[in-house]
Design a protein around this motif. Structure first.
Motif, short mmCIF file in Angstrom:
data_model
loop_
_atom_site.label_atom_id
_atom_site.label_comp_id
_atom_site.label_asym_id
_atom_site.label_seq_id
_atom_site.Cartn_x
_atom_site.Cartn_y
_atom_site.Cartn_z
N UNK A 156 0.83 -1.21 0.00
CA UNK A 156 0.00 0.00 0.00
C UNK A 156 0.87 1.26 0.00
N UNK A 157 1.83 1.33 0.90
CA UNK A 157 2.63 2.55 1.04
C UNK A 157 3.48 2.82 -0.20
N UNK B 69 0.88 -1.48 11.94
CA UNK B 69 0.71 -1.65 10.50
C UNK B 69 -0.27 -0.62 9.94
N UNK B 70 -1.37 -0.42 10.65
CA UNK B 70 -2.37 0.56 10.24
C UNK B 70 -1.77 1.96 10.19
N UNK B 71 -1.00 2.31 11.20
CA UNK B 71 -0.41 3.64 11.28
C UNK B 71 0.46 3.93 10.06
N UNK B 72 1.22 2.94 9.61
CA UNK B 72 2.09 3.13 8.44
C UNK B 72 1.28 3.45 7.19
N UNK B 73 0.12 2.81 7.05
CA UNK B 73 -0.73 3.08 5.89
C UNK B 73 -1.34 4.48 5.98
N UNK B 74 -1.80 4.84 7.17
CA UNK B 74 -2.43 6.16 7.34
C UNK B 74 -1.42 7.30 7.22
N UNK B 75 -0.16 7.02 7.47
CA UNK B 75 0.88 8.04 7.37
C UNK B 75 1.08 8.54 5.94
N UNK B 76 0.66 7.74 4.94
CA UNK B 76 0.77 8.20 3.55
C UNK B 76 -0.54 8.84 3.07
N UNK B 77 -1.46 9.05 4.00
CA UNK B 77 -2.66 9.87 3.80
C UNK B 77 -3.57 9.45 2.63
N UNK C 295 2.94 1.76 -3.31
CA UNK C 295 2.11 2.05 -4.48
C UNK C 295 1.55 3.47 -4.42
N UNK C 296 1.13 3.89 -3.24
CA UNK C 296 0.66 5.27 -3.08
C UNK C 296 1.78 6.25 -3.40
N UNK C 297 2.98 5.96 -2.93
CA UNK C 297 4.14 6.82 -3.19
C UNK C 297 4.42 6.90 -4.69
N UNK C 298 4.38 5.76 -5.38
CA UNK C 298 4.66 5.73 -6.82
C UNK C 298 3.60 6.50 -7.62
N UNK C 299 2.34 6.36 -7.23
CA UNK C 299 1.26 7.07 -7.94
C UNK C 299 1.44 8.58 -7.76
N UNK C 300 1.77 9.00 -6.56
CA UNK C 300 1.88 10.44 -6.28
C UNK C 300 3.15 11.06 -6.87
N UNK C 301 4.12 10.25 -7.20
CA UNK C 301 5.30 10.77 -7.91
C UNK C 301 4.88 11.30 -9.28
#
Length: 301
Positions: A128-129, A168-176, A131-137
């Motif tokens: 999740x983290x 685990x949840x916190x890491x996902x929510x950290x990428x908003x 893929x979100x990072x790659x999309x936002x790039x």
């Protein structure tokens, strides 16, 4: 009893598909374009793996739900069409390829879900983290919703397992993500039969923890009808979700993917869906999507 007679009885006991369940006609050109790109990129969508009846409509409106972590799930839920078994490693190119597909398809709203990966220490959080990072790039304006497994497992004590789930949840929510989605799937009484390896209270606690960690991220959950639940059990489930401050809810009819999956116990009528929808709206859900063909990501954007 011989096999022929057994098969004959099984066929006679199957409920007929009611007249009010009508599958939308696909727009062939859009359908083929998305399917070709998914195949060429060697990525997966739950739209295809789960044979969602609304996938053509979602593709046309600029929405798709990508399946992370491969196409093999470590759990064997009795309603789900996704393949079960032992996953084969990790595709290190998955996040980048999904981000490229999102860009090529010009999607405005993306839902990221995943198979359960109980074989991994982080239970697939990195999917999740990253893929979100790659999309936002590529495009920071794209809205991203996540639909996660329960992130439960590991630890020797209940306290340790709860702590790991929140980490685990916190890491996902950290990428908003704009929305955190986790499905209960069914009422509490039917959990063991329907969601093998999952737990009703663990799922409610995950949704509650999301609001505690970041109250600004909307939460969402969904249930299927037709597995043997009662109206009162449905209401109790909706109330339980409201108690953990869930913002959105999806409620749809379970459709049996094959004879190897759970049979349909009942096809709920449109007027019953309307009544349930009014009940959920009355108790204060911000968004209620309720109807025979509603699925977790329907009109997500």
């Amino acid at each position: 009893m011989n096999n022929k007679r057994s098969n004959h009885l099984k066929k006679n006991n199957l409920l007929r598909l009611p007249s009010w369940i009508k599958f939308p006609i696909s727009k062939a050109s859009e359908f083929e374009r998305v399917q070709s790109l998914i195949k060429e990129s060697n990525i997966h969508t739950i739209c295809e793996e789960g044979r969602c009846p609304n996938r053509a409509e979602c593709y046309a409106s600029g929405t798709a739900t990508f399946l992370l972590g491969g196409s093999i799930c470590t759990r064997s839920c009795s309603f789900c069409q996704v393949n079960k078994g032992v996953p084969i490693g990790i595709n290190l190119e998955e996040s980048r390829k999904i981000a490229e597909a999102v860009e090529k398809l010009n999607l405005k709203y993306v839902v990221l879900t995943s198979v359960a990966r109980d074989d991994l220490s982080d239970h697939g959080v990195i999917f999740f983290t990253s893929t979100i990072t790659e999309i936002r790039k590529r495009n920071k304006e794209i809205k991203i919703e996540v639909l996660t497994p329960d992130l439960w497992g590991g630890g020797k004590t209940l306290h340790e397992r709860e702590d790991l789930q929140k980490q685990r949840l916190r890491k996902i929510l950290e990428v908003h993500p704009v929305c955190f989605n986790h499905n209960l799937e069914t009422v509490e009484r039917l959990q063991k039969e329907v969601r093998r390896g999952a737990n009703y209270r663990n799922s409610l606690n995950l949704l509650a923890a999301s609001k505690e960690i970041n109250p600004h991220i909307e939460t969402k959950s969904g249930i299927m009808l037709g597995l043997g639940e009662t109206l009162n059990e449905i209401k109790d489930t909706i109330l339980d979700l409201k108690k953990v401050r869930c913002d959105q809810i999806t409620i749809g009819q379970y459709l049996r993917p094959s004879l190897l999956h759970m049979p349909v116990a009942k096809y709920w009528e449109p007027k019953e869906f309307d009544y349930i929808s009014e009940f959920a709206e009355l108790i204060g859900f911000k968004k209620v999507s309720c109807g025979p063909l509603i699925r977790s990501s329907y009109h997500a954007g």
